[in-house]
Motif scaffolding. Structure first.
Motif, PDB file in Angstrom:
ATOM      1  N   GLU A 232       0.760  -1.105   0.031  1.00 56.73           N
ATOM      2  CA  GLU A 232       0.136   0.152   0.101  1.00 56.73           C
ATOM      3  C   GLU A 232       0.829   1.319   0.015  1.00 56.73           C
ATOM      4  O   GLU A 232       0.244   2.240  -0.076  1.00 56.73           O
ATOM      5  N   LEU A 233       2.268   1.071   0.109  1.00 58.98           N
ATOM      6  CA  LEU A 233       2.906   2.215   0.385  1.00 58.98           C
ATOM      7  C   LEU A 233       3.991   2.569  -0.776  1.00 58.98           C
ATOM      8  O   LEU A 233       4.047   3.775  -0.958  1.00 58.98           O
ATOM      9  N   VAL A 234       4.101   1.494  -1.758  1.00 59.55           N
ATOM     10  CA  VAL A 234       5.031   1.762  -2.604  1.00 59.55           C
ATOM     11  C   VAL A 234       4.200   2.328  -3.880  1.00 59.55           C
ATOM     12  O   VAL A 234       2.870   2.180  -3.892  1.00 59.55           O
ATOM     13  N   ASN A 235       4.985   2.861  -5.081  1.00 57.79           N
ATOM     14  CA  ASN A 235       4.101   3.583  -6.286  1.00 57.79           C
ATOM     15  C   ASN A 235       3.963   2.285  -7.106  1.00 57.79           C
ATOM     16  O   ASN A 235       4.349   0.991  -6.885  1.00 57.79           O
ATOM     17  N   LYS A 236       3.044   2.263  -8.201  1.00 56.27           N
ATOM     18  CA  LYS A 236       2.600   1.406  -9.006  1.00 56.27           C
ATOM     19  C   LYS A 236       3.867   0.505  -9.822  1.00 56.27           C
ATOM     20  O   LYS A 236       3.776  -0.517  -9.913  1.00 56.27           O
ATOM     21  N   GLN A 237       4.754   1.425 -10.082  1.00 56.94           N
ATOM     22  CA  GLN A 237       5.841   0.732 -10.637  1.00 56.94           C
ATOM     23  C   GLN A 237       6.511  -0.287  -9.854  1.00 56.94           C
ATOM     24  O   GLN A 237       6.758  -1.408 -10.109  1.00 56.94           O
ATOM     25  N   ARG A 314      15.797   6.450  -5.736  1.00 53.27           N
ATOM     26  CA  ARG A 314      15.971   7.260  -4.706  1.00 53.27           C
ATOM     27  C   ARG A 314      14.588   8.279  -4.659  1.00 53.27           C
ATOM     28  O   ARG A 314      14.356   8.552  -3.243  1.00 53.27           O
ATOM     29  N   GLU A 315      14.194   8.615  -5.698  1.00 50.86           N
ATOM     30  CA  GLU A 315      12.938   9.806  -5.759  1.00 50.86           C
ATOM     31  C   GLU A 315      11.889   9.035  -4.873  1.00 50.86           C
ATOM     32  O   GLU A 315      11.263   9.630  -4.215  1.00 50.86           O
ATOM     33  N   ALA A 316      11.487   7.767  -5.195  1.00 50.42           N
ATOM     34  CA  ALA A 316      10.337   7.111  -4.825  1.00 50.42           C
ATOM     35  C   ALA A 316      10.796   6.862  -3.289  1.00 50.42           C
ATOM     36  O   ALA A 316       9.684   6.754  -2.418  1.00 50.42           O
ATOM     37  N   LEU A 317      11.916   6.575  -2.968  1.00 54.10           N
ATOM     38  CA  LEU A 317      12.343   6.159  -1.528  1.00 54.10           C
ATOM     39  C   LEU A 317      11.750   7.421  -0.617  1.00 54.10           C
ATOM     40  O   LEU A 317      11.487   7.198   0.577  1.00 54.10           O
ATOM     41  N   GLU A 318      12.243   8.506  -1.214  1.00 55.73           N
ATOM     42  CA  GLU A 318      11.948   9.826  -0.384  1.00 55.73           C
ATOM     43  C   GLU A 318      10.496   9.756  -0.026  1.00 55.73           C
ATOM     44  O   GLU A 318      10.245  10.550   1.295  1.00 55.73           O
TER      45      GLU A 318
END
Length: 373
Positions: A232-237, A314-318
């Motif tokens: 539920e936390l990560v983006n679709k990719q 890195r961008e998604a991790l932020e």
């Protein structure tokens, strides 16, 4: 938000408040559809015209409020869970709202388990886990919505246990609930009848009642969003890499104490103390796995998160919650798993005990359980 042009503010099919802003939320109706009479939401439109239900979500507290009346009905409750995230997809509080109604537990995504899996053992394991959670089930059915495995048994179980009752279908997001609902619609529904409003006093109506040929109903409930699931936390990719799409290939590592295994930069597993032993990691085949020494783990993470250690970028991790520590002590004398909701699980292959540390985004559920395989 586009103003509703009709005096009708509730869906004529299910009664939910209509809105034109977001197709991902309950009550959505395309602006051009407001000219129709009566106006029905997109969810009801898809059921009525295409024999298809869409996935709409609700948070846990609102879901329990929505179904607070179920214990006062005579119904069959079908709870769909994800075998790859069993603890994370179980509905906490389910025993409180079902009352004395029978529960059929549909365990989906069994096609993701290794091909040598003993499915009778899985059924027994699920029954014990459900009992430990306080859920009394009349039957456990293993199935795969994607591979269309076990669905004939699901239908047979419903015929056997519902006894002329309505069927409530409940489940968290990404467990395959819509696929099962769509199969039930094809097998049971009489869509020549109009979808009926099911307004219950004191609740916001987010249910769709789908008529069956015998005069009873399938009640389609919104999927529940559980923030404790990594999915539920990560983006679709990154979700595509996190969720397996074919049988997992278990990764076996012989580890000495003070060794670390990274799963991308999403989760970190530290073997802090214990005798040399093996651990089997059941995670998506698309997940990047990297082993290092515990003493070097912090430095490795800081320098390579989102690059060597990916997913995510890195961008998604932020955008994710920071990693937090979960100390885990594995007792001696029995085989255990450590489950990480949304990622998978780690089987501790020895019964000699171990001290572990799991690093996962804040809020993600980490649990120790009896070994499933």
């Amino acid at each position: 938000m586009t103003e509703l042009q009709s005096e009708q503010t509730g869906c004529a099919g299910c009664g939910v408040k209509l809105q034109t802003e977001s197709s991902e939320k309950l009550g959505y109706v395309p602006p051009q559809a407001l000219e129709r009479t009566p106006v029905i939401c997109q969810r009801c439109f898809r059921i009525k015209n295409y024999n298809e239900s869409s996935g709409i979500t609700l948070n846990h507290d609102d879901f329990l409020k929505l179904l607070s009346h179920v214990g006062h009905t005579k119904s069959l409750v079908v709870n769909i869970v994800d075998i790859f995230d069993f603890e994370g997809s179980l509905i906490s509080g389910l025993p409180r709202f079902v009352g004395d109604n029978p529960v059929v537990l549909c365990v989906n995504k069994i096609d993701l388990l290794p091909k040598v899996t003993n499915f009778n053992k899985i059924v027994n394991w699920v029954r014990k886990q459900a009992k430990d959670f306080g859920i009394k089930v009349v039957e456990v059915v293993l199935c795969s919505a994607k591979q269309n495995m076990g669905f004939d048994r699901v239908i047979a179980a419903l015929d056997e246990h519902r006894g002329g009752r309505d069927i409530y279908v409940v489940g968290a997001t990404n467990v395959g609930k819509s696929t099962l609902i769509n199969r039930l619609i094809r097998d049971y529904s009489d869509l020549d009848s109009e979808l009926t409003t099911s307004q219950y006093p004191g609740t916001t109506l987010d249910l769709v009642k789908i008529p069956m040929e015998d005069g009873t109903f399938i009640i389609d409930t919104p999927g529940i969003v559980y923030p404790h699931r990594l999915t539920e936390l990560v983006n679709k990719q990154d979700l595509q890499k996190l969720m397996p799409d074919k049988p997992v290939k278990p990764l076996v590592f012989q580890l000495n104490e003070r060794q670390t295994v990274f799963f991308g930069s999403l989760v970190r597993f530290d073997f802090v103390q214990g005798a040399r032993q093996s651990f089997t990691f059941f995670v998506s085949n698309g997940m990047g796995v990297h082993r290092t020494k515990l003493d070097k783990a912090d430095e490795l993470y800081d320098e390579h998160k989102g690059e060597l250690l990916a997913p995510p970028s890195r961008e998604a991790l932020e955008l994710l919650p920071k990693l937090t520590k979960h100390p885990v002590r594995i007792p001696k004398g029995k085989l255990y798993d450590v489950s990480i909701s949304g990622l998978g699980w780690i089987k501790v292959n020895s019964d000699v005990g171990a001290d572990l540390m799991i690093h996962a985004p804040k809020g993600v559920k980490v649990a120790v359980r009896d070994s499933i395989i």
